[in-house]
Design a protein around this motif. Sequence first.
Motif, PDB file in Angstrom:
ATOM      1  N   SER A  26       0.822  -1.204   0.000  1.00  0.00           N
ATOM      2  CA  SER A  26       0.000   0.000   0.000  1.00  0.00           C
ATOM      3  C   SER A  26       0.861   1.261   0.000  1.00  0.00           C
ATOM      4  O   SER A  26       0.573   2.229  -0.681  1.00  0.00           O
ATOM      5  N   ILE A  27       1.960   1.237   0.789  1.00  0.00           N
ATOM      6  CA  ILE A  27       2.847   2.412   0.846  1.00  0.00           C
ATOM      7  C   ILE A  27       3.584   2.583  -0.482  1.00  0.00           C
ATOM      8  O   ILE A  27       3.854   3.706  -0.932  1.00  0.00           O
ATOM      9  N   ILE A  28       3.908   1.480  -1.135  1.00  0.00           N
ATOM     10  CA  ILE A  28       4.541   1.594  -2.459  1.00  0.00           C
ATOM     11  C   ILE A  28       3.561   2.278  -3.426  1.00  0.00           C
ATOM     12  O   ILE A  28       3.966   3.110  -4.252  1.00  0.00           O
ATOM     13  N   ASN A  29       2.249   1.946  -3.340  1.00  0.00           N
ATOM     14  CA  ASN A  29       1.255   2.648  -4.160  1.00  0.00           C
ATOM     15  C   ASN A  29       1.205   4.129  -3.809  1.00  0.00           C
ATOM     16  O   ASN A  29       0.896   4.971  -4.655  1.00  0.00           O
ATOM     17  N   LEU A  30       1.496   4.447  -2.530  1.00  0.00           N
ATOM     18  CA  LEU A  30       1.528   5.848  -2.095  1.00  0.00           C
ATOM     19  C   LEU A  30       2.563   6.638  -2.898  1.00  0.00           C
ATOM     20  O   LEU A  30       2.369   7.811  -3.214  1.00  0.00           O
ATOM     21  N   SER A  31       3.686   5.998  -3.233  1.00  0.00           N
ATOM     22  CA  SER A  31       4.727   6.695  -3.996  1.00  0.00           C
ATOM     23  C   SER A  31       4.220   7.093  -5.371  1.00  0.00           C
ATOM     24  O   SER A  31       4.597   8.129  -5.925  1.00  0.00           O
ATOM     25  N   HIS A  32       3.310   6.250  -5.967  1.00  0.00           N
ATOM     26  CA  HIS A  32       2.767   6.606  -7.280  1.00  0.00           C
ATOM     27  C   HIS A  32       1.870   7.836  -7.185  1.00  0.00           C
ATOM     28  O   HIS A  32       1.890   8.706  -8.065  1.00  0.00           O
ATOM     29  N   LEU A  33       1.062   7.907  -6.094  1.00  0.00           N
ATOM     30  CA  LEU A  33       0.246   9.109  -5.888  1.00  0.00           C
ATOM     31  C   LEU A  33       1.133  10.347  -5.752  1.00  0.00           C
ATOM     32  O   LEU A  33       0.821  11.415  -6.276  1.00  0.00           O
ATOM     33  N   PHE A  34       2.253  10.185  -5.028  1.00  0.00           N
ATOM     34  CA  PHE A  34       3.164  11.323  -4.829  1.00  0.00           C
ATOM     35  C   PHE A  34       3.754  11.784  -6.158  1.00  0.00           C
ATOM     36  O   PHE A  34       3.869  12.978  -6.429  1.00  0.00           O
ATOM     37  N   MET A  35       4.107  10.816  -7.015  1.00  0.00           N
ATOM     38  CA  MET A  35       4.682  11.197  -8.306  1.00  0.00           C
ATOM     39  C   MET A  35       3.608  11.831  -9.196  1.00  0.00           C
ATOM     40  O   MET A  35       3.900  12.740  -9.993  1.00  0.00           O
TER      41      MET A  35
END
Length: 808
Positions: A127-136
Amino acid sequence: MSSATLTDLLRKLLHFKIMSLRIKIWLSILVLVLLFTSNSVVIYLEMDDNKSKNEELSEKIVPTVNFLYDLRRNVSERTSLISDWVNNPGNQIAKEKLIDLHSESKNTFLEIGRTADNYVDPSWRDSIINLSHLFMNMSSSEYQIMSTLVLPEDYKDQRKKNHSLAYLEFELLPVSNLLNHKINSYIRYTEAWRNAQGKTIRESSDLITELTVMLILEVLILGFVLSFLVERILIKPIIEVKNTLDKLKNGIIIKKHVKRKDEIGAIQSAVNGLADRVDEMSAFALQIGQRNFDHTFEPLSNHDKLGHALLSMRSDLKKNISRLEETQRIAGTGYLEYNPATNRITCSDIIWEILDLEKEISEPTLTDFLKVCSSEGTLNFQIQLRNCLKHNSKFELTLPIKSYKSKEKILSLSGRHIITADDMVGKMVIVVQDITERKQAENELKEAHDQMEAFFKNINDVFFSYDIASKKLLQISEACKEVYGYSKEDFQNNFKLIEDVVAEEDKVHFLEKKMELHIGNPVIIEYRIRQKSGAVKWVETKITPSFDSIGKIIRLDGITSDISERKESEEALNKTNNDLRKSNAELDKFVYSVSHDLRAPLTSMQGIVELTEMQTAEELTGKHMNMLQKSIRKLDSFISDILNYSRNARLDIRRETVDFKEMLADISRELQYMDGHDSALVIDNTVHAKSDFYSDNNRLRIVLSNLISNSIRYKDSGKENPFVTVSVTANERFAEIVVEDNGIGIKKEHHENVFNMFYRVSEKSSGSGLGLYIVKETIEKMNGEISIDSVPGVGTKVYVNIPNLYLQ
C-alpha cells in the motif's frame, strides 16, 4: 534440585575427611556456577529478545513515523505553494521554495520505497509503495502548472490561467487530499504499532529485573553458606599457620603437631621444615659473624636461593675484607695503635706509605712517627694524646708534616683511648688520613667562592639558589637590596619574601607560571613588585629547577633583573602602535567613506550625461557630453583603484578554490564595453591546471582585470590583428600567469618604474597611475612575484607567479 538440597549435599561432602581441599573448593564453585549460569542464560535470552525489539523500534518504527509526519507536512506545504503559484504570481519567495521542494521529489519518492521495507505486513508494504505513485502524480501535476505559468506574460494569457486553475482544482488538489488521507491512515497504524512494541519492551524489562533480583538473592544465600564452611575448614587452619610464621619471623621457632592429611596438613608440615631450616641457617650465620669461614653448609638444591645467598654472603664478606684494606690504601687512610706502657706502635701498611718510608721499621715507636712533624705539631699532638689518656676521651687533630722524602702533607688524626678488661692501661687507637689533596681543593674552592662573591657584589641582577629539601636559601647576591629594597638577611630569614613582594595584580600570574616548575620546565616571569619603601618596579625572574634521579625537584636557581626602563619603553612603543593602528583605521574608514560618497553622485552624473546624449541632436553638445562622460569614467576608475588598494592593505588573504577559466571569462565579459575594445580585438584565454588551485579570488580578479584592461587600453590601433593572450599554468605548488599583447609597448627605461604609485609612461597615458601599483602590491600580499618585458611597437608581456595555498 532446590538450593537447600544442594547445600545439604555440599555440607556432607565437605565433612568427608578423605576428600582433598581442592576437590571441596571446586565442588563449592561448581554449585555456584550452575546456579549462576542457569539464571544468567534466562536473563541473557530475555535481554537479547528485548534488544532486538528495541532495535526494531529505533531503526524501523520511529524513523517510519517521523518520515510520515515529514511527508504529510511536505504534501501540505507543496499544495499551499502551488496554489500560491497560480493565484499570486508576485510571490517570488514561494515560487523559489516550491522549485526547491519539487527538485527533491525524486529523493522523496525513493525514501517512500525505503520506508515501505520497514513494514512487516506485506499488504501495508504494498500500500505504501502505491503511495509513492500518488506522490509522483502530484509532482507531475505540479510540474504541469509550473511549466504553464512561468513568465509574467503567461499570467496575462487568460487561457493558460484558466487551464492552470482547472488543473489545480480538478487534478492536483484531489490527488493531494487523497495522499494526505492515506498518510494519516499510515500514521495511525504505525503509531499503534509503536505503542504495542513499547508495551512489549516494558514487560520484558520488568521480567529481566525480577530475574536479576532473584539471581542476586541466590548468590548472597549460597555465598553466606560457603563462607561459613570455608571459615571452618580453611581460614581457621591458615590463621594458625600464620601465627606460627609470625613467631618464626620474630625468631621464635615453634613446631606444631600435624594431624590433618589434606593440603592444610601439608602446609603445616612445610612450616615445620622451614623452622628446621631457619635454625640451621642461624647457626651458620653465627659462624660467619665469628669469621669462621670454613664452617660446613650446603644448599638444599640448585633452587635454594636463601642457601646460595648465605654462601654468597660468606664469599662476599671475605672479598670485602680484602677490598677494605685496598680501599684504605686508595683513600690514604690507615690505623695506628699506641701502647703507652711500652711506647710501641702498631700500624697498617698505608701509614708507612703516607710517611714515604720505603721499609717498615722492625719495632717502631711513637718517636719514629713524630720525626716528620714540626716542633709545634709534635707539641700539639703530645698534648692531645696526654689529655685523651688522662680523661679517657677522644680527640681530632689536623697535623701538617714533611715526610721522609721532604714532601709537605696534611694529615687528619682521629684518636680514642680504649681500655679492655685484661689491660687496665689500655691503648690509643688513631685513624690517620692523608687529606693533602682535599685541603688543596678546599683552598681552590674558597678562592673560587671569594671570586664569585665579588662577582655577586658588583652585578646589578639578583642571583639566588634555594634548596627544596632543607627549605634553605643557599645564596643570594647583594643586588637584592637595590632591586627588592630588602637585605640578604631579610631573604635568609624568610625566603617567601620573593613571593610576598609581588604586586597584588600580578600574584595570580606569578603563581600560575611557578606551577610550571613542577613539570620540569624553566620559567620566565615578568611581574611587578612593591619594594620595602612602597615603590613599584617591573622585574623579570628566570628560574631553573634541578631534579634528582627519580624526577623530584631538589633545587631552584634563578636570576631577577630590573626591567622597569624596558617596560616603560614597551608601553611607549605600544601606545605609538595603538595610535598608528587607530590612524590607519580612520584612514581606511575615510577612504572607504569618501570613495562611496563620490561614486554615488558620479553614477548619477553618468546617467544624466547618457540621458542628455540620447536627447540632444547638437553635435557640439554631444561632443561635450562625450568628453564629460570620459572624465566621469576616469574619476570612477580612480576611485575604484583607491578602494582596491585599501582592501588589499586591510583584509587578510582568503583561501578559496580558484576557477581560472570562469574568472577569465567573467573578466572578458566585463571589459568588452570599455574604451578601446572593439570587434577587431581578440582576447584569448588558455588554462592548464594539473591540480586544484587555492588562492584569494578577489585579489586574483583585481590583478587579472587590471593587466587585461591595460592591454586593451594601450592597444596599437595601427595593427590589423590586435590581440590579448592570457596563459595560465597551475600545479600543486604555484601558478604561472602570462598576459601578452601586441600593443604600443613600453620603453625599457620605464620598466623599473611602471609599478610605482601614480607613475605614467607619458602624458598621453589615460590611466590613474595606480593600476600597476595596486597589481604589484596585491601580488606581494599574496607572496607572489611580477615582472614585465616590453618592446615599443612590438608588444608587452607581464609574468605573474603566485603560490598555491592548498597545503597552507
